[in-house]
Design a protein around this motif. Structure first.
Motif, PDB file in Angstrom:
ATOM      1  N   VAL A  24      -6.638   2.800   8.224  1.00 25.12           N
ATOM      2  CA  VAL A  24      -8.097   2.637   8.258  1.00 25.12           C
ATOM      3  C   VAL A  24      -8.468   1.336   7.555  1.00 25.12           C
ATOM      4  N   ASP A  25      -9.235   0.489   8.268  1.00 26.66           N
ATOM      5  CA  ASP A  25      -9.706  -0.750   7.634  1.00 26.66           C
ATOM      6  C   ASP A  25     -10.943  -1.217   8.400  1.00 26.66           C
ATOM      7  N   PRO A  26     -12.009  -1.568   7.679  1.00 27.42           N
ATOM      8  CA  PRO A  26     -13.236  -1.989   8.384  1.00 27.42           C
ATOM      9  C   PRO A  26     -13.072  -3.293   9.160  1.00 27.42           C
ATOM     10  N   THR A  29     -10.513  -6.985  13.425  1.00 23.86           N
ATOM     11  CA  THR A  29      -9.425  -7.857  13.904  1.00 23.86           C
ATOM     12  C   THR A  29      -8.070  -7.274  13.484  1.00 23.86           C
ATOM     13  N   LYS A  30      -7.997  -6.809  12.218  1.00 24.83           N
ATOM     14  CA  LYS A  30      -6.736  -6.223  11.731  1.00 24.83           C
ATOM     15  C   LYS A  30      -6.379  -4.980  12.558  1.00 24.83           C
ATOM     16  N   VAL A  31      -7.386  -4.163  12.797  1.00 25.17           N
ATOM     17  CA  VAL A  31      -7.165  -2.919  13.537  1.00 25.17           C
ATOM     18  C   VAL A  31      -6.683  -3.232  14.958  1.00 25.17           C
ATOM     19  N   GLY A  80      -8.301  -3.608  -1.547  1.00 24.99           N
ATOM     20  CA  GLY A  80      -8.193  -4.720  -2.489  1.00 24.99           C
ATOM     21  C   GLY A  80      -8.959  -4.457  -3.791  1.00 24.99           C
ATOM     22  N   THR A  81      -8.458  -5.030  -4.877  1.00 23.58           N
ATOM     23  CA  THR A  81      -9.159  -4.991  -6.171  1.00 23.58           C
ATOM     24  C   THR A  81      -9.212  -6.440  -6.683  1.00 23.58           C
ATOM     25  N   PRO A  82     -10.018  -7.293  -6.009  1.00 16.80           N
ATOM     26  CA  PRO A  82     -10.015  -8.718  -6.383  1.00 16.80           C
ATOM     27  C   PRO A  82     -10.634  -8.958  -7.751  1.00 16.80           C
ATOM     28  N   ARG A 155       6.965  -7.131  -3.535  1.00 20.82           N
ATOM     29  CA  ARG A 155       6.633  -8.562  -3.599  1.00 20.82           C
ATOM     30  C   ARG A 155       6.420  -9.052  -2.178  1.00 20.82           C
ATOM     31  N   GLU A 156       5.375  -9.859  -1.989  1.00 20.80           N
ATOM     32  CA  GLU A 156       5.174 -10.429  -0.665  1.00 20.80           C
ATOM     33  C   GLU A 156       6.400 -11.260  -0.308  1.00 20.80           C
ATOM     34  N   ALA A 157       6.712 -11.307   0.980  1.00 28.01           N
ATOM     35  CA  ALA A 157       7.859 -12.019   1.547  1.00 28.01           C
ATOM     36  C   ALA A 157       9.145 -11.191   1.498  1.00 28.01           C
TER      37      ALA A 157
HETATM   38  N1  LIG Z   1      -0.144  -8.107  -2.316  1.00 25.44           N
HETATM   39  C1  LIG Z   1       0.794  -7.668  -3.136  1.00 25.44           C
HETATM   40  O1  LIG Z   1       1.902  -8.193  -3.229  1.00 25.44           O
HETATM   41  C2  LIG Z   1       0.541  -6.460  -3.997  1.00 25.44           C
HETATM   42  C3  LIG Z   1       1.613  -5.827  -4.632  1.00 25.44           C
HETATM   43  C4  LIG Z   1       1.376  -4.692  -5.406  1.00 25.44           C
HETATM   44  C5  LIG Z   1       0.074  -4.224  -5.564  1.00 25.44           C
HETATM   45  N2  LIG Z   1      -0.971  -4.882  -4.956  1.00 25.44           N
HETATM   46  C6  LIG Z   1      -2.310  -4.322  -5.138  1.00 25.44           C
HETATM   47  O2  LIG Z   1      -2.607  -3.537  -3.970  1.00 25.44           O
HETATM   48  C7  LIG Z   1      -3.978  -3.683  -3.624  1.00 25.44           C
HETATM   49  C8  LIG Z   1      -4.088  -4.227  -2.204  1.00 25.44           C
HETATM   50  O3  LIG Z   1      -3.511  -5.517  -2.162  1.00 25.44           O
HETATM   51  P1  LIG Z   1      -3.415  -6.331  -0.808  1.00 25.44           P
HETATM   52  O4  LIG Z   1      -2.722  -7.596  -1.122  1.00 25.44           O
HETATM   53  O5  LIG Z   1      -2.861  -5.455   0.269  1.00 25.44           O
HETATM   54  O6  LIG Z   1      -4.991  -6.599  -0.526  1.00 25.44           O
HETATM   55  P2  LIG Z   1      -5.660  -7.233   0.747  1.00 25.44           P
HETATM   56  O7  LIG Z   1      -6.881  -7.942   0.296  1.00 25.44           O
HETATM   57  O8  LIG Z   1      -4.653  -7.985   1.565  1.00 25.44           O
HETATM   58  O9  LIG Z   1      -6.100  -5.965   1.621  1.00 25.44           O
HETATM   59  C9  LIG Z   1      -7.065  -5.040   1.228  1.00 25.44           C
HETATM   60  C10 LIG Z   1      -7.652  -4.413   2.472  1.00 25.44           C
HETATM   61  O10 LIG Z   1      -8.537  -3.358   2.100  1.00 25.44           O
HETATM   62  C11 LIG Z   1      -9.537  -3.301   3.095  1.00 25.44           C
HETATM   63  N3  LIG Z   1     -10.673  -2.469   2.677  1.00 25.44           N
HETATM   64  C12 LIG Z   1     -11.699  -2.789   1.858  1.00 25.44           C
HETATM   65  N4  LIG Z   1     -12.557  -1.756   1.768  1.00 25.44           N
HETATM   66  C13 LIG Z   1     -12.048  -0.746   2.508  1.00 25.44           C
HETATM   67  C14 LIG Z   1     -12.481   0.582   2.812  1.00 25.44           C
HETATM   68  N5  LIG Z   1     -13.589   1.078   2.295  1.00 25.44           N
HETATM   69  N6  LIG Z   1     -11.709   1.326   3.609  1.00 25.44           N
HETATM   70  C15 LIG Z   1     -10.571   0.846   4.119  1.00 25.44           C
HETATM   71  N7  LIG Z   1     -10.124  -0.411   3.889  1.00 25.44           N
HETATM   72  C16 LIG Z   1     -10.861  -1.200   3.092  1.00 25.44           C
HETATM   73  C17 LIG Z   1      -9.869  -4.770   3.328  1.00 25.44           C
HETATM   74  O11 LIG Z   1     -10.551  -4.972   4.562  1.00 25.44           O
HETATM   75  C18 LIG Z   1      -8.469  -5.390   3.325  1.00 25.44           C
HETATM   76  O12 LIG Z   1      -7.928  -5.466   4.637  1.00 25.44           O
HETATM   77  C19 LIG Z   1      -4.586  -4.588  -4.691  1.00 25.44           C
HETATM   78  O13 LIG Z   1      -5.115  -3.797  -5.714  1.00 25.44           O
HETATM   79  C20 LIG Z   1      -3.409  -5.366  -5.202  1.00 25.44           C
HETATM   80  O14 LIG Z   1      -3.608  -5.811  -6.534  1.00 25.44           O
HETATM   81  C21 LIG Z   1      -0.751  -5.962  -4.165  1.00 25.44           C
END
Ligand SMILES: NC(=O)c1ccc[n+]([C@@H]2O[C@H](COP(=O)([O-])OP(=O)(O)OC[C@H]3O[C@@H](n4cnc5c(N)ncnc54)[C@H](O)[C@@H]3O)[C@@H](O)[C@H]2O)c1
Length: 414
Positions: A24-26, A29-31, A80-82, A155-157
């Motif tokens: 689920v994601d708003p 495009t991703k969906v 996300g938690t920016p 970790r990404e990658a």
């Molecule tokens: N990227 C990493 O390597 C990594 C690793 C470990 C933990 N984290 C943590 O995991 C979390 C997600 O990271 P990410 O990099 O995947 O973030 P991201 O920004 O790539 O993705 C977050 C997604 O959440 C979606 N979203 C927002 N509100 C929503 C809702 N109400 N319902 C459904 N979807 C919704 C957004 O559209 C977005 O696609 C963050 O808290 C981050 O700190 C990230």
């Protein structure tokens, strides 16, 4: 919930294991990208897994929560938690998704959900933000929800590899008890599993990421210094990481006493000087002595909490470490001085420190801190006295039969 790097990787990997996944994601495009069998993120291996999962009809994606979610065995929150403007995490998406899930469960009377939050959230978020949202919507039926904090360490990658083979699994629940659904999902995983309460699980990820930042900054400060001194940074790195006894190891990482002794403070100060004189701005190295001093003050407050003026205090250990008589720059001498200055009646037990046998610089410490000689007590006095407080700098208090109202082990913070 949330199809970013964490959510898409989880969806792809879980679907490849045969689970039925709804993403689920708003973001439409991703969906659409997922529905077309592609990956919305560039992450090695993810697109192949999504294509395979779409063909096998194991993954689907939607832009808003659907009733089927109410029947899920597990909901993973990966939104996300920016960073907010003040540096804290912006919790808007976490709050919104929690509210949506609470409403979903309320509207589906037979729904019982295990909800595992994977997003990085500050300690206290489950208890102070998320649980109240569910309580507010579901009131007396909030027990239809099992909240779990399940930090993500990928970790990404190398996310796919890390998903299947993580460095560890941390599962935070209300009481620290295991979570059945996550145990089933993780069956066969080789990683060590830690079941803890919410707050411990919430802090883990911050500590890890900050340590990785510390390592990177430290390596680069040393690298800068090497370049400025015309020394090979690569050679220094090669030698440093080969030491798996003291450098790349759990040594020096246990929270407890401040550092001290004849080497660490002296050599850190000297490296600070070298760095300054070669024009380096090694902020991390520069901060070490100051931070160590702050820790000494913290330990003083920690041991004297609610201790009345004039109370009797026994310190076990005055030299800088166990099984040593070295008093040079011992943080325990500093602590004893702080305790005396604050008006406590201090006694010291340290079988290795024999004032009449001390020589050299150690004798100098004794001249500068004459109270050490005056306050040392022997074994029978220690065991024969009733103390208001025992400050155990060694973790050895239980080896003796000491009578004390309170004992604080500062060699390991609990
Ligand atoms: N990227 C990493 O390597 C990594 C690793 C470990 C933990 N984290 C943590 O995991 C979390 C997600 O990271 P990410 O990099 O995947 O973030 P991201 O920004 O790539 O993705 C977050 C997604 O959440 C979606 N979203 C927002 N509100 C929503 C809702 N109400 N319902 C459904 N979807 C919704 C957004 O559209 C977005 O696609 C963050 O808290 C981050 O700190 C990230």
């Amino acid at each position: 919930m949330g199809l970013g790097y964490v959510g898409v990787t989880a969806a792809a990997c879980l679907a490849s294991q045969g689970h039925d996944v709804i993403g689920v994601d708003p973001n439409a495009t991703k969906v659409d990208t997922i529905l077309n069998g592609k990956s919305p993120i560039m992450e090695p291996g993810v697109e192949d897994l999504i294509r395979g999962a779409r063909t096998a009809n194991k993954v689907t994606a939607v832009t808003s929560i659907v009733p089927e979610v109410a029947q899920a065995d597990l909901v993973m929150v990966c939104v996300g938690t920016p960073s907010a403007a003040d540096g804290s995490h912006n919790m808007t998406h976490i709050a919104e998704v929690s509210r949506q899930l609470a409403v979903l469960v309320k509207e589906n009377p037979y729904s019982r959900l295990t909800i595992a939050y994977r997003s990085t959230i500050r300690p206290g978020t489950i208890e102070e933000l998320i649980q109240p949202i569910f309580d507010g919507v579901l009131s007396s039926e909030a027990d239809r929800i099992e909240l779990v904090y399940y930090p993500e360490f990928l970790r990404e990658a190398s996310a796919v590899q890390d998903f299947f083979d993580p460095p560890k699994v941390v599962i935070g629940t209300k009481t620290g008890a295991p979570c059945k659904v996550l145990d089933e999902i993780n069956e066969g995983m080789k990683a060590p599993v830690f079941y803890v309460k919410y707050r411990e699980s919430e802090l883990t990820k911050f500590v890890d990421n900050t340590f990785h930042a510390v390592k990177t900054v430290f390596a680069n400060e040393v690298g800068r210094l090497c370049v400025q001194l015309g020394i090979s940074a690569a050679e220094i790195h090669r030698i440093f990481v080969a030491d798996t006894k003291l450098n790349i190891s759990p040594s020096y990482l246990r929270p407890g006493g401040a550092f001290g002794g004849s080497c660490l403070p002296k050599d850190v100060r000297a490296l600070q000087h070298i760095s300054r004189s070669t024009g380096g701005s090694a902020h991390l190295i520069e901060s070490l002595i100051e931070s160590n001093e702050a820790h000494k003050s913290f330990l003083f407050n920690y041991v004297t909490k609610e201790l009345e003026f004039g109370a009797s205090v026994l310190m076990i250990g005055i030299s800088f470490k166990r099984d040593s008589d070295d008093l040079r720059e011992s943080p325990n001498v500093d602590l004893a001085r702080m305790l005396i200055t604050a008006g406590y009646q201090v006694s010291i037990f340290d079988p290795h420190v024999k004032p009449d046998s001390l020589i050299g610089q150690n004798l100098g410490v004794l001249s500068n801190s004459p109270f050490i000689r005056q306050l040392l007590v022997d074994h029978p006095t220690m065991e024969g006295t009733s103390w208001d407080l025992v400050v155990d700098t060694r973790g050895t208090a239980s080896d003796y039969s000491i009578t004390a109202r309170r004992t604080v082990d500062i060699s390991r913070l609990s």
